[in-house]
Design a protein around this motif. Structure first.
Motif, mmCIF file in Angstrom:
data_model
loop_
_atom_site.group_PDB
_atom_site.id
_atom_site.type_symbol
_atom_site.label_atom_id
_atom_site.label_comp_id
_atom_site.label_asym_id
_atom_site.label_seq_id
_atom_site.Cartn_x
_atom_site.Cartn_y
_atom_site.Cartn_z
ATOM 1 N N SER A 121 27.732 49.326 -1.300
ATOM 2 C CA SER A 121 26.276 49.412 -1.316
ATOM 3 C C SER A 121 25.731 48.488 -2.406
ATOM 4 N N PRO A 122 24.457 48.091 -2.326
ATOM 5 C CA PRO A 122 23.900 47.161 -3.320
ATOM 6 C C PRO A 122 24.001 47.642 -4.760
ATOM 7 N N ASP A 123 23.980 48.964 -4.989
ATOM 8 C CA ASP A 123 24.098 49.485 -6.355
ATOM 9 C C ASP A 123 25.546 49.770 -6.757
ATOM 10 N N GLY A 124 26.500 49.513 -5.857
ATOM 11 C CA GLY A 124 27.910 49.703 -6.162
ATOM 12 C C GLY A 124 28.378 51.146 -6.168
ATOM 13 N N LYS A 125 27.527 52.090 -5.775
ATOM 14 C CA LYS A 125 27.880 53.512 -5.847
ATOM 15 C C LYS A 125 28.530 54.049 -4.573
ATOM 16 N N LYS A 126 28.361 53.342 -3.459
ATOM 17 C CA LYS A 126 28.881 53.805 -2.181
ATOM 18 C C LYS A 126 29.772 52.740 -1.543
ATOM 19 N N ILE A 127 30.703 53.192 -0.724
ATOM 20 C CA ILE A 127 31.496 52.295 0.113
ATOM 21 C C ILE A 127 31.424 52.810 1.547
ATOM 22 N N VAL A 128 31.058 51.938 2.468
ATOM 23 C CA VAL A 128 31.077 52.265 3.885
ATOM 24 C C VAL A 128 32.266 51.541 4.513
ATOM 25 N N PHE A 129 32.897 52.138 5.531
ATOM 26 C CA PHE A 129 34.061 51.519 6.149
ATOM 27 C C PHE A 129 34.200 51.955 7.595
ATOM 28 N N SER A 130 35.094 51.263 8.315
ATOM 29 C CA SER A 130 35.381 51.576 9.711
ATOM 30 C C SER A 130 36.626 52.454 9.788
ATOM 31 N N ARG A 131 36.656 53.326 10.783
ATOM 32 C CA ARG A 131 37.850 54.121 11.073
ATOM 33 C C ARG A 131 38.135 54.041 12.570
ATOM 34 N N ALA A 132 39.347 53.609 12.918
ATOM 35 C CA ALA A 132 39.745 53.488 14.321
ATOM 36 C C ALA A 132 40.999 54.320 14.565
ATOM 37 N N PRO A 165 31.143 47.102 8.985
ATOM 38 C CA PRO A 165 29.829 47.341 8.374
ATOM 39 C C PRO A 165 29.574 46.455 7.158
ATOM 40 N N TYR A 166 28.284 46.195 6.905
ATOM 41 C CA TYR A 166 27.876 45.403 5.742
ATOM 42 C C TYR A 166 26.467 45.839 5.354
ATOM 43 N N PHE A 167 26.231 46.012 4.069
ATOM 44 C CA PHE A 167 24.921 46.469 3.605
ATOM 45 C C PHE A 167 23.919 45.319 3.514
ATOM 46 N N THR A 168 22.675 45.613 3.866
ATOM 47 C CA THR A 168 21.570 44.711 3.567
ATOM 48 C C THR A 168 21.119 44.976 2.130
ATOM 49 N N PRO A 169 20.386 44.049 1.497
ATOM 50 C CA PRO A 169 19.908 44.296 0.131
ATOM 51 C C PRO A 169 19.035 45.539 -0.003
ATOM 52 N N ASP A 170 18.354 45.943 1.088
ATOM 53 C CA ASP A 170 17.507 47.138 1.016
ATOM 54 C C ASP A 170 18.238 48.415 1.435
ATOM 55 N N GLY A 171 19.580 48.331 1.609
ATOM 56 C CA GLY A 171 20.376 49.536 1.813
ATOM 57 C C GLY A 171 20.596 49.961 3.246
ATOM 58 N N ARG A 172 20.210 49.144 4.221
ATOM 59 C CA ARG A 172 20.556 49.422 5.606
ATOM 60 C C ARG A 172 21.962 48.890 5.897
ATOM 61 N N ILE A 173 22.478 49.181 7.095
ATOM 62 C CA ILE A 173 23.824 48.758 7.469
ATOM 63 C C ILE A 173 23.763 47.903 8.730
ATOM 64 N N VAL A 174 24.357 46.714 8.683
ATOM 65 C CA VAL A 174 24.610 45.942 9.899
ATOM 66 C C VAL A 174 26.082 46.139 10.247
ATOM 67 N N PHE A 175 26.399 46.152 11.530
ATOM 68 C CA PHE A 175 27.773 46.394 11.969
ATOM 69 C C PHE A 175 27.897 45.954 13.422
ATOM 70 N N HIS A 176 29.131 45.958 13.955
ATOM 71 C CA HIS A 176 29.257 45.712 15.380
ATOM 72 C C HIS A 176 29.433 47.048 16.105
ATOM 73 N N SER A 177 28.443 47.363 16.929
ATOM 74 C CA SER A 177 28.549 48.531 17.795
ATOM 75 C C SER A 177 29.630 48.256 18.835
ATOM 76 N N GLU A 178 30.216 49.315 19.377
ATOM 77 C CA GLU A 178 31.338 49.083 20.283
ATOM 78 C C GLU A 178 31.336 50.055 21.443
ATOM 79 N N ASN A 179 31.427 49.492 22.656
ATOM 80 C CA ASN A 179 31.617 50.250 23.889
ATOM 81 C C ASN A 179 32.262 49.300 24.883
ATOM 82 N N LYS A 180 33.576 49.158 24.808
ATOM 83 C CA LYS A 180 34.375 48.161 25.531
ATOM 84 C C LYS A 180 34.111 46.768 24.967
ATOM 85 N N LYS A 181 32.860 46.316 24.941
ATOM 86 C CA LYS A 181 32.478 45.078 24.280
ATOM 87 C C LYS A 181 31.734 45.437 22.990
#
Length: 304
Positions: A121-132, A165-181
């Motif tokens: 996260s931009p403040d370094g307090k959180k980590i977001v990750f993928s789980r498969a 996933p990747y954080f935007t500077p304002d704390g939102r998350i961009v990522f690749h959604s997945e459903n076959k593609k």
């Protein structure tokens, strides 16, 4: 007598000036040169290891002798997050460590799950990750999880499915959604306000937001192989930056947003390349390397 007096006054004035000048220099902010450090993975030793290097190739440091992949710098540049494989590669876990390779910590322990693609996260307090993982019906499930940077308060973002996933500077998350593609999406940190940004049938992955929060670089298979693209944060103005017959992956922005580094197979081996943000001035900077992540380093050099 008058001559000696004037001489003493002159010397005193010179000493006073020098004293004031030295004090000014010590207290003033004198601009320091800055360089940029790249963290990346390499198999130079036969195992996947983490290295640091500047873009001129003048300095190279092996940060760890342990297997590690998909690096993410903390915002202050003092730590990495990455994943490591256990149980004959059946279990992947998120780790952190200092950028010099010390104080390695395992944060996730889910057996037979592939925890990967950490981002701070931009403040370094959180980590977001993928789980498969494969469910009881042998179908792949791809989830997004979030935790404190010390591994505590681990929870799933249940409304979001996908990875990278990747954080935007304002704390939102961009990522690749997945459903076959897969396609690129953006959402609030709690999973609300989900917006799809790309609308192709091809796989599109690894979004990374520019430092000013206005653009997203990502890789797309819409042209028959992986190429680097860029678009505005709202999904508009999509542009292809690379154009060759070989795969280009994992774009990472320079701290000033003027350039991108990325991995490519265009020379017959995995290497890291640099280009301007419009796709021009492409050149190879590191051989036998992949998964680059870029960070600005103070004082103009890398230190162990």
């Amino acid at each position: 007598m008058k001559f000696k007096y004037m001489k003493h006054v002159k010397i005193l004035l010179i000493l006073t000036f020098l004293s004031v000048f030295i004090t000014y220099c010590q207290n003033s902010e004198i601009p320091k040169s800055a360089s940029y450090a790249i963290a990346y993975n390499s198999k130079e030793t036969g195992h996947v290891e983490i290295y640091l290097r500047d873009i001129e190739g003048k300095s190279s440091i092996k940060s760890t002798n342990e297997n590690g992949g998909y690096l993410a710098w903390s915002p202050d540049g003092k730590h990495f997050a990455f994943y490591h494989k256990y149980d004959e590669k059946k279990t992947w876990s998120i780790h952190t460590m200092n950028s010099d390779g010390t104080d390695r910590k395992r944060l996730t322990h889910a057996k037979n799950k592939w925890d990967n693609s950490p981002a701070w996260s931009p403040d370094g307090k959180k980590i977001v990750f993928s789980r498969a993982y494969k469910d009881s019906d042998n179908n792949w499930q791809k989830e997004l999880w979030i935790m404190n940077s010390d591994g505590s308060e681990l929870s799933q973002i249940k409304s979001l499915k996908g990875g990278g996933p990747y954080f935007t500077p304002d704390g939102r998350i961009v990522f690749h959604s997945e459903n076959k593609k897969s396609w690129i999406s953006i959402a609030d940190i709690d999973g609300n306000n989900l917006i799809r940004l790309t609308h192709n049938e091809a796989e599109e992955q690894h979004p990374e937001v520019s430092p000013d929060g206005k653009q997203i670089a990502f890789m797309s298979y819409r042209d028959g192989n992986h190429e680097i693209y860029v678009m505005n944060i709202d999904g508009s103005n999509q542009k292809r930056l690379t154009n060759n017959d070989f795969d280009d992956w994992y774009p990472s922005w320079s701290p000033d947003g003027s350039q991108l580094i990325f991995s490519s197979l265009r020379d017959g081996e995995k290497g890291i390349y640099i280009m301007d943000k419009d796709g021009s001035s492409v050149k190879k900077i590191i051989a036998n390397a992949t998964s680059p992540a870029w960070l600005k380093i103070a004082n103009g050099h890398l230190t162990k």
